[in-house]
Design an enzyme around this catalytic site. Structure first.
Site, short mmCIF file in Angstrom:
data_model
loop_
_atom_site.label_atom_id
_atom_site.label_comp_id
_atom_site.label_asym_id
_atom_site.label_seq_id
_atom_site.Cartn_x
_atom_site.Cartn_y
_atom_site.Cartn_z
N CYS A 1 -23.44 -14.15 -23.35
CA CYS A 1 -23.22 -15.45 -22.73
C CYS A 1 -24.27 -15.80 -21.69
CB CYS A 1 -21.82 -15.54 -22.12
SG CYS A 1 -21.61 -14.49 -20.67
N GLY B 1 0.80 -1.22 0.00
CA GLY B 1 0.00 0.00 0.00
C GLY B 1 0.83 1.26 0.00
N CYS C 1 -20.81 -8.71 -20.83
CA CYS C 1 -19.68 -8.91 -19.93
C CYS C 1 -18.60 -7.91 -20.29
CB CYS C 1 -19.10 -10.31 -20.09
SG CYS C 1 -20.04 -11.58 -19.25
#
Lengths: 262, 308, 293
Positions: free
Chosen positions: C256, C43, C278
């Site tokens: 899909c 981080g 998607c």
């Protein structure tokens, strides 16, 4: 819890038990802004105050009465001498001239009260709250403290419609009664009174005198009075100051004579 | 760290035995805790390169806080004091006497050149020596600050509720509902209408801004409150409400307060003990009524006489 | 991930006159060292000397520097842009890497060893031997609330994120909810606040305790940071205003039929109706062929 302690103290009290001993106390003021000029406050003052005694200090203005009282309360710093305060038979005495600020503040909270000639309070606080404040500072709840405060205001003949008003709007006499109530409510073991009745009319003075008599039963008092009739009524002993020195001490009868007319 | 300054105890001759007596006589004096909420010793802040003569060449005896040798400014030097829980300590002095520097250092807005400070509630030693992360915690959890200029203490583009929330969030409050509840309580206590909670401080009057600052400072029930000229510049009636609020806080919390002001009237009303500052040094310290009625130092006498 | 090409492999480097993987050895070494530091302090933003790349800034110059520094000639690379392998940007980056290293490429998430991505994490489960490289436009999560770099660095040092929390609080006061979409601030290992790059909130839970190594690089801002495998990643949230991913309930992919993936909204230009597809195109293809998980 404090009252229990007090009762015990009085039960164990020996005759001649001193509450305060002042030895060779001196005070001069050095005014730096006037080139270091020395102004005499008082010199070589020594006296004892017994527990429960009412000691009156009288004398002309500028004789050092107020300075003496303020030295005991540490509003003034004395130059030399001792102020021994005896909290009770089972405690060591404290020299107030050597006590730290924190110690003095602690003593002011529980031991020594002071009634000034003027009332200082936050402008926007009501008379009731001004009087209740010392109680609140000790942890009493708001309602209880205000109850007691109301009681005192009633005793001091402050009209009820003024209780929620600000003392800054009161007349001098009313304000001074609030001031006295504030000191009495704290039920200190020793009370220092700096001309508490000087701003009061005869009727209010009579009420205050009666209240002082009442608290006298459990409080040692040292007071400055101009009104000699008050001194006759309340004092056990009188100290006379003149030219910054203590010149005489005795009972009111001895000092003032037995006559009531001036 | 040694700044070459002697012990500051010397000016209190005649009262030296007090310390040891304090230990002996606490029982008879009521149940007051002797532990100081805040203890500061030898706090010194010098701006500029500073030389070995800085301390010696400045101060009230020289009438300046600028070192003649190197030109550094000694904002404050050898400042030592303590504050008890529930006590208000006043610090007075003219502008430039170093008053604000002291509280800014204690709130970590600036770093002291040397000195120590201890908080009763923070047991890890001198707060000037800990990591900046620890300082952040001390600043947010244990202390609160009210600046003279509300722009320094508040974010004007954040709601008043949000300004208070910032302190709570720093203390890991993570529930918006409870945060708003607490912010509401604090606003109520400082007499700000709840309806203004989601309003911006820039739309508030000066007195209200100061009260939001106080609400923010109180958010985490701090042990030490630092108040820097909090009534300066406000009109008299507004001042009175704020002083009243401070008295109320004093009654209802154990917070030790350091009150910076040049207004002796404010000191008289609020502070039990007072420190007088001149040219960055303490010239006198004592009970407030003593400072005002029997000032010992020449400068204090001047200060008191110019008001009365 | 070996970078020393063997003699035989060297022949496969198509462009003569360039170093293997374009960057000179010293640059790659610097970047690898910075990556190691970033992995060690998850981080934390590690500054590095970002190089000029044959790409415009903002087109993935950070991501490509990481990829080129860690890739070896046995690696298999997948590059996606918003989930798509076929966007111009993804194709060009892929071609550059291939020309400079001879590495193989794939569109299949499960087969790739290095996945360079812009704004998405592939839908399929990732494995511990894979590395995901993110292209980052703005590495500083606090920049939107604090313009000064000096101040944001101090805030990180002190773990003083109350200002970000305050931003979320104000968001809730103003809008009744947290309105941050992409770039949702996350706490890494309970220490550093991190910008996860502009991935949708949908992908944020994938960062938490993941088996895979995530590397982030901002070329323009010259910062590298990382989430080591199995590191805790928590989005900032309140007890009563929890972090939520995008809601696609009742919507399915037109191609899909998937109902458990991140969907892109398209407006049919002819009918004007909303359609959903998607975002991860290769996974969509796989599902359509019936090979998806």
């Amino acid at each position: 819890m404090n009252t229990n302690l007090e009762k015990n103290r009085f039960e164990h009290e020996q005759p001649g038990n001193n509450h305060l001993e002042i030895c060779n106390l001196n005070k001069t003021f050095t005014v730096h802004v006037s080139g270091g000029k020395q102004i005499m406050g008082f010199e070589d003052v020594s006296f004892n105050v017994k527990r429960g005694e009412f000691l009156a200090i009288i004398g002309g203005s500028g004789s050092g009465k107020s300075s003496l009282l303020k030295c005991i309360y540490r509003t003034y710093i004395p130059d030399s001498g001792l102020i021994l305060y005896h909290p009770g038979p089972e405690y060591q005495p404290t020299d107030l001239t050597a006590a730290t600020d924190h110690m003095i503040l602690n003593m002011r909270r529980s031991e020594i009260g002071y009634v000034s000639q003027l009332l200082y309070a936050v402008p926007r606080v009501t008379a009731l709250d001004v009087i209740a404040e010392p109680l609140l500072m000790r942890g009493m709840d708001q309602a209880g403290a205000r109850d007691i405060a109301a009681n005192y205001l009633a005793r001091l003949c402050i009209p009820e419609d003024l209780w929620d008003a600000y003392p800054s709007t009161f007349s001098g006499g009313e304000r001074q009664r609030v001031n006295i109530a504030r000191a009495l409510v704290a039920s200190s073991n020793m009370l220092l009174l700096d001309e508490p009745t000087s701003a009061l009319d005869p009727a209010s003075t009579a009420i205050v005198v009666e209240m002082l008599r009442e608290v006298k039963l459990k409080t040692t008092m040292i007071g400055i009075f101009h009104d000699l009739s008050v001194v006759r009524e309340v004092a056990d002993r009188v100290i006379v100051m003149k030219n910054n020195r203590m010149i005489k001490t005795g009972t009111p009868g001895e000092i003032l004579g037995s006559s009531t007319g001036d | 760290m040694n700044c070459g300054v002697g012990e500051g105890e010397g000016k209190r001759t005649g009262r030296k035995k007090g310390r040891e007596m304090e230990m002996k006589m606490t029982i008879g004096m009521g149940e007051h805790d002797t532990g100081q909420a805040l203890k500061v010793s030898g706090l010194t802040r010098i701006y500029g390169s500073s030389c070995p003569d800085c301390i010696r060449m400045t101060g009230p005896d020289h009438g300046t806080n600028i070192c003649r040798v190197c030109g550094s400014v000694v904002a404050c030097a050898d400042i030592s004091f303590d504050v008890m829980p529930g006590e208000i300590l006043g610090i007075v002095g003219e502008s430039g006497s170093g008053k604000s520097t002291i509280v800014r250092c204690l709130y970590f807005d600036m770093e002291p050149t040397c000195g120590e400070a201890y908080l009763r509630c923070y047991g890890k030693g001198n707060i000037f020596q800990v990591s900046s992360q620890e300082k952040q915690i001390i600043r947010n959890l244990y202390t609160g600050m009210v600046y003279q200029n509300p722009q320094l203490g508040l974010k004007f583009d954040i709601t008043s509720g949000g300004n208070i929330a910032e302190k709570l969030l720093a203390a890991n409050w993570r529930n918006v509902g409870r945060i708003r509840e607490r912010a509401g309580e604090l606003l109520e206590r400082t007499e700000i209408p709840l309806a203004r909670m989601d309003d911006y401080p820039r739309n508030f009057s000066g007195g209200m801004q100061q009260r939001v600052q106080i609400a923010k400072a109180l958010a985490n029930d701090p042990d030490v409150l630092l108040l820097d000229e909090l009534t300066t510049g406000l009109d008299v009636s507004v001042q009175a409400r704020i002083l009243d609020l401070i008295k109320d806080i004093r009654r209802n919390t154990e917070a030790a307060m350091v009150l910076i002001t040049h207004d002796l009237g404010v000191i008289r009303l609020l502070a039990e003990r007072t420190i007088v500052l001149k040219n960055g040094r303490i010239v006198e310290a004592g009970l407030t009524d003593q400072i005002l009625e029997d000032p010992q130092h020449e400068y204090t006498q001047l200060l008191v006489n110019s008001v009365l | 991930m070996t970078d020393k090409p063997t003699l035989a492999k060297t022949d496969r480097i198509i462009e003569k006159g360039y170093n293997f993987a374009f960057l000179d050895e010293f640059t790659k070494r610097e970047i690898r060292r910075k990556i190691l530091k970033a992995v060690a302090i998850p981080g934390y933003q590690v500054p590095f000397g970002s190089r000029e790349m044959p790409l415009a800034k903002g087109w993935g110059t950070g991501g490509i520097q990481i990829t080129l520094s860690i890739i070896g000639d046995t690696d298999i690379l997948k590059v996606i842009d918003q989930g798509s392998d076929d966007s111009v940007n993804a194709v060009n980056i892929r071609n550059l890497v291939v020309r400079m290293t001879g590495a193989q490429t794939t569109e299949d998430t499960t087969k790739a060893t290095i996945i360079q991505t812009r704004h998405r994490i592939p839908e399929e489960a990732l494995r511990d031997e894979q590395i995901v490289v993110f292209q980052v436009p703005f590495p500083e999560p606090l920049r939107s609330i604090e313009p000064s770099e000096q101040v944001t660095r101090r805030m990180h040092a002190r773990k003083d994120y109350s200002k970000m929390w305050l931003h979320l609080y104000e968001d809730i006061v103003k809008h009744g909810r947290i309105t941050i979409g992409a770039r949702y601030p996350v706490m890494i290992n309970s220490r550093y606040l991190m910008d996860p790059s502009p991935i949708p909130r949908w992908d944020v839970p994938r960062l938490n305790q993941a088996p895979v190594l995530y590397l982030f690089c901002a070329g323009r801002e010259k910062r590298i940071y990382a989430i080591a495998p199995h590191t805790s990643v928590e989005p900032l949230e309140f007890e009563d205003y929890a972090f939520e991913v995008e809601d696609f309930s009742g919507k399915i992919c037109e191609r899909c039929g998937s109902s458990d993936t991140f969907l892109d909204e398209m407006i049919d230009e002819i009918t004007g109706s909303k359609k959903y597809f998607c975002s991860d195109t290769s996974f969509c293809d796989k599902r359509k062929k019936g090979g998806g998980t």
